[in-house]
Design an enzyme around this catalytic site. Sequence first.
Site, PDB file in Angstrom:
ATOM      1  N   GLU A 131      -7.443  20.173 -32.828  1.00 26.50           N
ATOM      2  CA  GLU A 131      -8.101  19.561 -33.992  1.00 26.50           C
ATOM      3  C   GLU A 131      -9.126  20.515 -34.589  1.00 26.50           C
ATOM      4  O   GLU A 131      -9.258  20.634 -35.800  1.00 26.50           O
ATOM      5  CB  GLU A 131      -8.777  18.239 -33.604  1.00 26.50           C
ATOM      6  N   THR A 184      -9.091  17.463 -44.538  1.00 26.66           N
ATOM      7  CA  THR A 184     -10.153  16.842 -43.734  1.00 26.66           C
ATOM      8  C   THR A 184     -11.453  17.637 -43.839  1.00 26.66           C
ATOM      9  O   THR A 184     -12.535  17.072 -43.972  1.00 26.66           O
ATOM     10  CB  THR A 184      -9.701  16.743 -42.262  1.00 26.66           C
TER      11      THR A 184
HETATM   12  N1  HSE Z   1     -12.568  11.123 -38.096  1.00 22.90           N
HETATM   13  C1  HSE Z   1     -11.959  12.170 -38.850  1.00 22.90           C
HETATM   14  C2  HSE Z   1     -12.581  12.196 -40.228  1.00 22.90           C
HETATM   15  C3  HSE Z   1     -10.485  11.908 -38.960  1.00 22.90           C
HETATM   16  O1  HSE Z   1     -12.683  11.129 -40.825  1.00 22.90           O
HETATM   17  O2  HSE Z   1     -12.970  13.247 -40.702  1.00 22.90           O
HETATM   18  C4  HSE Z   1      -9.740  12.900 -39.806  1.00 22.90           C
HETATM   19  O3  HSE Z   1      -8.370  12.517 -39.879  1.00 22.90           O
END
Ligand code: HSE
Length: 313
Positions: A131, A184
Amino acid sequence: MRSVECIGKATVANFSCGFDILGFSVNDPGDLVKLTKTDDFNGVVIKSIIGTDQLSYDPQKNTAGFAVLKYFEMFGIKDMGIEIELTKNMPLGSGMGSSAASAAAAIIGINKLFMEKASEKQLLEIGLSCEKLACGSAHADNIAPSLFGGITLIRDTRTKDFVKIPVPKGLYCMIIHPNIIINTKDSREILPNTLQLKTAVKQWGNIAALTSALYQADFQLLKRSIEDFVIEPYRSKLIPYFDEMRQIAMDNDLFNLSISGSGPSVFSLSDSEEKLHTAGKKIHQFLFNKGISSNNYISSLNETGSEVVNCEV
Ligand code: HSE
């Protein structure tokens, strides 16, 4: 065992008010990853990628390849070659945990090929590195549910302390993916670093109630708790017609509509697949009329996580 094929499940991260701590996996869609041991040592080679031309064949830059490299590093495996065949069945930058799904499939696959050496925390540790590679942030709310299935609450990412929350029977999810890309990394950068205490109080009331609703299978409480006061006000601005999509969901008696992960996908829950199909068609048509193509994915919540679907000895 010479080769394994695994499905890596898509996920809804943030579960509305659970930014970075609560996510769940769904049964559809999923990425397919095939790993094959090679006789000669030639490291990790990505042999094919089907479904996108946007991903790197360099294993250092591809979450499926990186997962295998990290696994080898963790267990000191140096005398083995692995070929990877990756089939992407979900769009990149979609908010459906695409990078985590490929990583999870590779992690489950390589662990199967090496006699399941890794503990759950070690699997998660590898997933978190993937990630970090994909979006610069090691959040667990995609990779944990994709690896382990169900609804996953991450109490503390650093110590990988997570809890699997039971999936209430008869709960269905629709993910709507408007055909635009939001990275993201970008959608994290627009978030504020501070929040007001009164906002925090509303948010933790919801997250506690939502968790309780899931344990009790109390769908009325669940419906009331799916509301995000912290992240959605910022990120919803990046998603065209977010308010209109939500209104259609509410008019059709769904359990609200929220952003899936970092968007642009949105999701709704319901105890009726039929209501999801009806509202989904209306939202699809609405977006189409506005010039935006979209895809809907309706399924029950996944409880098994990413899994081996085929093995060759
Ligand atoms: N929790 C993360 C965000 C998930 O919202 O940035 C990204 O898919």
